[in-house]
Design an enzyme around this catalytic site. Structure first.
Site, PDB file in Angstrom:
ATOM      1  N   LYS A  15       0.798  -1.416   0.122  1.00  0.00           N
ATOM      2  CA  LYS A  15      -0.050   0.159   0.229  1.00  0.00           C
ATOM      3  C   LYS A  15       1.033   1.569  -0.223  1.00  0.00           C
ATOM      4  O   LYS A  15       0.796   1.985  -0.877  1.00  0.00           O
ATOM      5  CB  LYS A  15      -0.924   0.371   1.043  1.00  0.00           C
ATOM      6  CG  LYS A  15      -2.119  -0.910   1.442  1.00  0.00           C
ATOM      7  CD  LYS A  15      -2.229  -0.741   2.628  1.00  0.00           C
ATOM      8  CE  LYS A  15      -1.257  -1.224   4.079  1.00  0.00           C
ATOM      9  NZ  LYS A  15      -1.715  -0.772   5.097  1.00  0.00           N
ATOM     10  N   ARG A  90      -9.926   1.238   9.381  1.00  0.00           N
ATOM     11  CA  ARG A  90      -9.741  -0.618  10.217  1.00  0.00           C
ATOM     12  C   ARG A  90     -10.733  -1.369  10.378  1.00  0.00           C
ATOM     13  O   ARG A  90     -10.658  -2.528  10.319  1.00  0.00           O
ATOM     14  CB  ARG A  90      -8.791  -0.634  10.885  1.00  0.00           C
ATOM     15  CG  ARG A  90      -7.203  -0.179  10.859  1.00  0.00           C
ATOM     16  CD  ARG A  90      -6.205  -1.224  10.268  1.00  0.00           C
ATOM     17  NE  ARG A  90      -5.148  -1.413  10.730  1.00  0.00           N
ATOM     18  CZ  ARG A  90      -4.283  -1.234  10.476  1.00  0.00           C
ATOM     19  NH1 ARG A  90      -4.156  -0.004  10.059  1.00  0.00           N
ATOM     20  NH2 ARG A  90      -2.716  -0.992  11.262  1.00  0.00           N
ATOM     21  N   ARG A 129      12.049  -4.941   5.103  1.00  0.00           N
ATOM     22  CA  ARG A 129      11.484  -2.745   5.005  1.00  0.00           C
ATOM     23  C   ARG A 129      12.101  -2.018   5.131  1.00  0.00           C
ATOM     24  O   ARG A 129      11.949  -2.665   6.925  1.00  0.00           O
ATOM     25  CB  ARG A 129       9.373  -2.816   5.457  1.00  0.00           C
ATOM     26  CG  ARG A 129       9.139  -2.281   5.059  1.00  0.00           C
ATOM     27  CD  ARG A 129       7.141  -2.531   5.390  1.00  0.00           C
ATOM     28  NE  ARG A 129       6.863  -2.065   6.030  1.00  0.00           N
ATOM     29  CZ  ARG A 129       5.604  -2.496   6.740  1.00  0.00           C
ATOM     30  NH1 ARG A 129       4.865  -2.535   5.581  1.00  0.00           N
ATOM     31  NH2 ARG A 129       5.160  -2.064   7.543  1.00  0.00           N
ATOM     32  N   ARG A 162      10.589  -0.748  11.528  1.00  0.00           N
ATOM     33  CA  ARG A 162       9.645  -0.606  12.212  1.00  0.00           C
ATOM     34  C   ARG A 162       9.915  -1.384  14.411  1.00  0.00           C
ATOM     35  O   ARG A 162      10.794  -2.477  13.694  1.00  0.00           O
ATOM     36  CB  ARG A 162       8.628  -0.230  12.161  1.00  0.00           C
ATOM     37  CG  ARG A 162       7.803   1.252  11.354  1.00  0.00           C
ATOM     38  CD  ARG A 162       6.898   0.852  10.650  1.00  0.00           C
ATOM     39  NE  ARG A 162       5.611   0.174  11.139  1.00  0.00           N
ATOM     40  CZ  ARG A 162       4.350  -0.246  10.662  1.00  0.00           C
ATOM     41  NH1 ARG A 162       3.992  -0.002   9.135  1.00  0.00           N
ATOM     42  NH2 ARG A 162       3.184  -1.394  11.239  1.00  0.00           N
ATOM     43  N   ARG A 173      -0.582  -8.556  13.989  1.00  0.00           N
ATOM     44  CA  ARG A 173      -0.936  -7.881  12.859  1.00  0.00           C
ATOM     45  C   ARG A 173      -2.238  -8.193  11.501  1.00  0.00           C
ATOM     46  O   ARG A 173      -3.158  -7.743  11.155  1.00  0.00           O
ATOM     47  CB  ARG A 173      -0.127  -6.840  12.537  1.00  0.00           C
ATOM     48  CG  ARG A 173      -0.058  -5.936  13.501  1.00  0.00           C
ATOM     49  CD  ARG A 173       1.227  -5.268  13.219  1.00  0.00           C
ATOM     50  NE  ARG A 173       2.109  -4.688  11.422  1.00  0.00           N
ATOM     51  CZ  ARG A 173       2.607  -4.760  11.649  1.00  0.00           C
ATOM     52  NH1 ARG A 173       4.258  -4.888  11.838  1.00  0.00           N
ATOM     53  NH2 ARG A 173       3.266  -3.596  10.331  1.00  0.00           N
TER      54      ARG A 173
END
Ligand code: ADP
Length: 215
Positions: A15, A90, A129, A162, A173
């Site tokens: 995204k 969400r 990432r 992160r 998640r």
């Protein structure tokens, strides 16, 4: 072109990468609720102190808090210039609240893109990432590396990983995402706004499919 859009998908579904290109090429403001919340945690604001543990553990921040927080953003947002919401809404109740706010401003959501991705691919992607802590731009060591290693191309700020991008937290998640995604997708499908894109496609193909759906 449809300019008021929502990007949905599990962590690592790409995204953020699509959002960066939509911002660069079409000037669509990118609003990532996760990025905005992480910034609050970093500066240690009152809201940051309330949400820190939820973020760290990969759990959803309670609707009431998120709705208040995003409602504040909405008050000053130039909605008619267009925007891409990433990470919000969400839950179904967040989606309904958003629709009510936008109806009052006569600026409804025009399209919802869902980047469908399985857990194996999610785990593969997340470990590579890196994020810019300042602007939120997302990089990947293999598929979307920065021009200069370790530096954001837009800021330039040193990239970080992160703290919630560990395998255990990502699994959690993903599970939470799965639970909420179906009712949310059904809600937008019923409104005729949903387009599903296979997140396993290359970044260029994902972007092309998104642009085609918005045109
Ligand atoms: P992801 O890459 O997992 O999609 P985000 O950056 O969108 O992550 O969100 C990171 C964290 O911020 C979530 O795990 C959650 O704790 C919190 N968060 C972000 N947006 C929302 C939301 N709309 N509702 C509840 N919690 C949220």
């Amino acid at each position: 072109m449809k300019r008021r859009i929502i990007l949905m998908g599990p962590p690592g579904s790409g995204k953020g990468t699509v959002a960066t290109r939509l911002r660069q090429e079409f000037g669509l403001d990118h609003i990532s609720s996760g990025h905005l919340l992480r910034r609050e945690v970093e500066i240690g604001s009152a809201i940051g102190q309330r949400v820190g543990l939820f973020l760290e553990n990969g759990e959803l921040v309670p609707d009431r808090t998120v709705l208040w927080f995003m409602g504040e953003w909405m008050k000053s947002a130039p909605l008619n210039d267009g925007f891409q919401l990433d990470g919000f809404p969400r839950t179904l109740s967040q989606a309904k609240a958003l629709d009510e706010w936008l109806a009052k401003r006569n600026a409804p959501i025009e399209a919802v893109m869902l980047f469908a991705c399985n857990l194996t691919l999610v785990l593969e992607r997340i470990t590579g990432r890196w994020n810019c802590p300042k602007c939120g731009r997302v990089y990947h060591i293999y598929s979307a590396p920065p021009k200069v290693a370790g530096l954001c191309e837009d800021c330039p700020t040193s990239l970080t990983q992160r703290t919630d991008d560990t395998e255990a937290v990502v699994r959690k998640r993903f599970g939470i995402y799965k639970r909420h995604a179906k009712p949310l997708a059904d809600y937008y499908e019923q409104q005729g706004k949903l387009t599903v894109v296979d997140a396993a496609l290359s970044p260029d193909e994902r972007f092309a499919k998104t642009v085609a759906a918005l045109n």
